[in-house]
Write a protein that holds these residues in place. Structure first.
Motif, PDB file in Angstrom:
ATOM      1  N   VAL A  24     -47.069  -7.820  16.829  1.00 45.92           N
ATOM      2  CA  VAL A  24     -47.155  -7.305  15.475  1.00 45.92           C
ATOM      3  C   VAL A  24     -45.658  -6.756  15.426  1.00 45.92           C
ATOM      4  N   VAL A  25     -45.197  -6.743  14.146  1.00 48.46           N
ATOM      5  CA  VAL A  25     -43.948  -6.262  13.708  1.00 48.46           C
ATOM      6  C   VAL A  25     -44.345  -4.994  12.827  1.00 48.46           C
ATOM      7  N   ASP A  26     -44.146  -3.724  12.875  1.00 51.07           N
ATOM      8  CA  ASP A  26     -44.311  -2.558  11.947  1.00 51.07           C
ATOM      9  C   ASP A  26     -43.244  -2.950  10.840  1.00 51.07           C
ATOM     10  N   LEU A  27     -43.743  -3.307   9.544  1.00 54.21           N
ATOM     11  CA  LEU A  27     -42.619  -3.491   8.533  1.00 54.21           C
ATOM     12  C   LEU A  27     -41.814  -2.290   8.094  1.00 54.21           C
ATOM     13  N   ASP A  28     -42.453  -1.051   8.149  1.00 56.14           N
ATOM     14  CA  ASP A  28     -41.724  -0.182   7.645  1.00 56.14           C
ATOM     15  C   ASP A  28     -40.759   0.650   8.459  1.00 56.14           C
ATOM     16  N   VAL A  29     -41.063   0.111   9.772  1.00 56.39           N
ATOM     17  CA  VAL A  29     -39.796   0.480  10.755  1.00 56.39           C
ATOM     18  C   VAL A  29     -38.632  -0.787  10.704  1.00 56.39           C
ATOM     19  N   PHE A  30     -39.192  -1.865  10.463  1.00 56.11           N
ATOM     20  CA  PHE A  30     -38.190  -3.087  10.634  1.00 56.11           C
ATOM     21  C   PHE A  30     -37.321  -2.726   9.375  1.00 56.11           C
ATOM     22  N   PRO A 292     -38.740   1.529  17.666  1.00 58.75           N
ATOM     23  CA  PRO A 292     -39.402   0.271  17.924  1.00 58.75           C
ATOM     24  C   PRO A 292     -40.113  -0.036  16.756  1.00 58.75           C
ATOM     25  N   ALA A 293     -40.127  -1.403  16.614  1.00 58.84           N
ATOM     26  CA  ALA A 293     -40.611  -2.273  15.440  1.00 58.84           C
ATOM     27  C   ALA A 293     -41.511  -3.275  15.669  1.00 58.84           C
ATOM     28  N   VAL A 386     -47.317  -5.462   9.756  1.00 58.47           N
ATOM     29  CA  VAL A 386     -48.204  -4.571   9.538  1.00 58.47           C
ATOM     30  C   VAL A 386     -47.432  -3.221   8.675  1.00 58.47           C
ATOM     31  N   ARG A 387     -48.252  -2.749   7.764  1.00 62.74           N
ATOM     32  CA  ARG A 387     -47.790  -1.522   7.164  1.00 62.74           C
ATOM     33  C   ARG A 387     -49.017  -0.482   7.518  1.00 62.74           C
TER      34      ARG A 387
END
Length: 406
Positions: A24-30, A292-293, A386-387
């Motif tokens: 997964v990639v956390d879009l908010d953090v990215f 971390p994203a 993910v958001r």
């Protein structure tokens, strides 16, 4: 609950219906990381390093935020990206792939959008051979060859301390080009072979790639930038005299050195990629906040002893010198990797720590971070974006698109 525990709970909720291992990639953090990188660059263009992402949609997302151009790690990758619509691709490493060079030489769009990295006359000879074959391929091929293939000269930025045999080499073993005369000589040969000398690259690996928590490392970084900045000015002047014009592209730095590289004399752009994901090796930096994203989730499949659980898979070690630093980092709090088994090929034992451990049970999901950035994506066909606790999109990695560039 700690922030890490909250994030782990969110990711587990988002992926509860999916089998593990799962990426997964956390879009908010990215997105926050992307904007922070651009802010740190303070107006200097930032080229996104594709090797640190390896997900085409996320490379495009970074470009959408304002990154300017791509640094690819393979010519075949660059050809594929340009074929998919990406523009201004700098190949960060030399190639001896004759087939890929022939494809470049016969493709008018690729010749316009791709710049090759070179540091040796052998590289120039291979490119010139591809040019010659393209020109002999008939009227259509000759028309494609109307624009010269563009090259960028890679300059060594290691720090050398001492004299003669007592000299210490601090940094990576990268390019043989170091002094102004050597760089200018290669530029002269490139131009004589009909190639366009577009730019120079100065990658200060020991500045961009080392966490700055150690006083010794901070000294090395200061000395490196002082020496490289002075030498860069002389090299740019020598190349200008050799080819008769200023080069348009002077690339430098990485995520760990954006500010100092971007403000250095002569630099026209910096490169960043790992900072979008902030992998485990970034945890020691003090000069910027590593958020971390990117994560991967494993499922607990058994409980072999009190205080121990075992997760399926997880042996995703990073490249580089073998050691604990190259292993994944536990993100779910309360557990640590086994000192004897580490992260395993098909199972990863986890030991509960005194602080908050012992809560995982068979069927639970545990979250980890890769030590490096894009290498994680070579283990997965797709990554879930993910958001909050919701998957907004699932996209293919390079591997998921059937692409493997080494």
């Amino acid at each position: 609950m700690s922030s890490a525990a909250d994030t782990a709970a969110r990711l587990s909720a988002a992926t509860s219906g999916l089998p593990a291992p799962v990426a997964v990639v956390d879009l908010d953090v990215f997105d926050t990381n992307a904007l922070d990188i651009l802010k740190r660059a303070d107006g200097v263009p930032v080229r996104v390093a594709s090797k640190s992402v390896r997900v085409r949609s996320l490379v495009e997302r970074a470009l959408g935020h304002g990154f300017a151009g791509v640094m690819a790690y393979s010519l075949r990758e660059a050809l594929w990206l340009v074929g998919q619509g990406t523009r201004d691709v700098l190949v960060g490493y030399p190639t001896v792939d004759r087939e890929a060079l022939a494809a470049l030489a016969s493709d008018a769009t690729a010749r316009t959008e791709i710049t090759l990295m070179v540091d040796d006359v052998a590289h120039l000879g291979l490119i010139a051979d591809a040019e010659e074959r393209a020109g002999a391929g008939g009227p259509e091929a000759a028309a494609s060859a109307a624009r010269p293939i563009q090259v960028c000269l890679d300059v060594d930025c290691s720090l050398r301390v001492g004299v003669g045999p007592l000299t210490a080499h601090l940094g990576v073993r990268r390019s043989p080009l170091r002094e102004p005369g050597d760089v200018a000589a290669l530029a002269t040969v490139a131009q004589a072979k009909g190639l366009a000398v577009r730019g120079l690259m100065f990658y200060e690996a020991q500045v961009a790639g080392l966490p700055d928590t150690s006083p010794a490392v901070r000294v090395v970084k200061r000395l490196t930038m002082r020496e490289v900045n002075e030498r860069r000015v002389r090299i740019l002047a020598a190349v200008r005299d050799a080819v008769g014009h200023e080069v348009e592209l002077v690339n430098a730095g990485g995520t760990g050195s954006i500010e100092v590289s971007g403000s250095a004399p002569g630099v026209t752009e910096v490169t960043s990629g790992s900072g979008l994901f902030a992998p485990g090796l970034f945890d020691g930096y003090r000069s910027f906040e590593a958020r971390p994203a990117a994560f991967f989730g494993l499922d607990v499949v058994r409980e072999p002893a009190p205080g121990w659980v075992t997760a399926f898979a997880g042996g995703y070690a990073a490249s580089g010198q073998a050691g604990k630093l190259r292993l994944p980092r536990l993100f779910t709090p309360g557990y640590t990797l086994s000192g004897t088994e580490g992260a395993g090929e098909v199972q990863t034992p986890l030991k509960a720590t005194r602080a908050g451990g012992g809560m995982l049970r068979t069927g639970d999901r545990v979250w980890l971070r890769h030590a490096k950035a894009g290498e994680m994506m070579e283990r997965f066909d797709q990554v879930h974006l993910v958001r909050g606790s919701v998957i907004t999109e699932t996209v293919p990695t390079y591997r998921g698109e059937g692409r493997n560039f080494g």
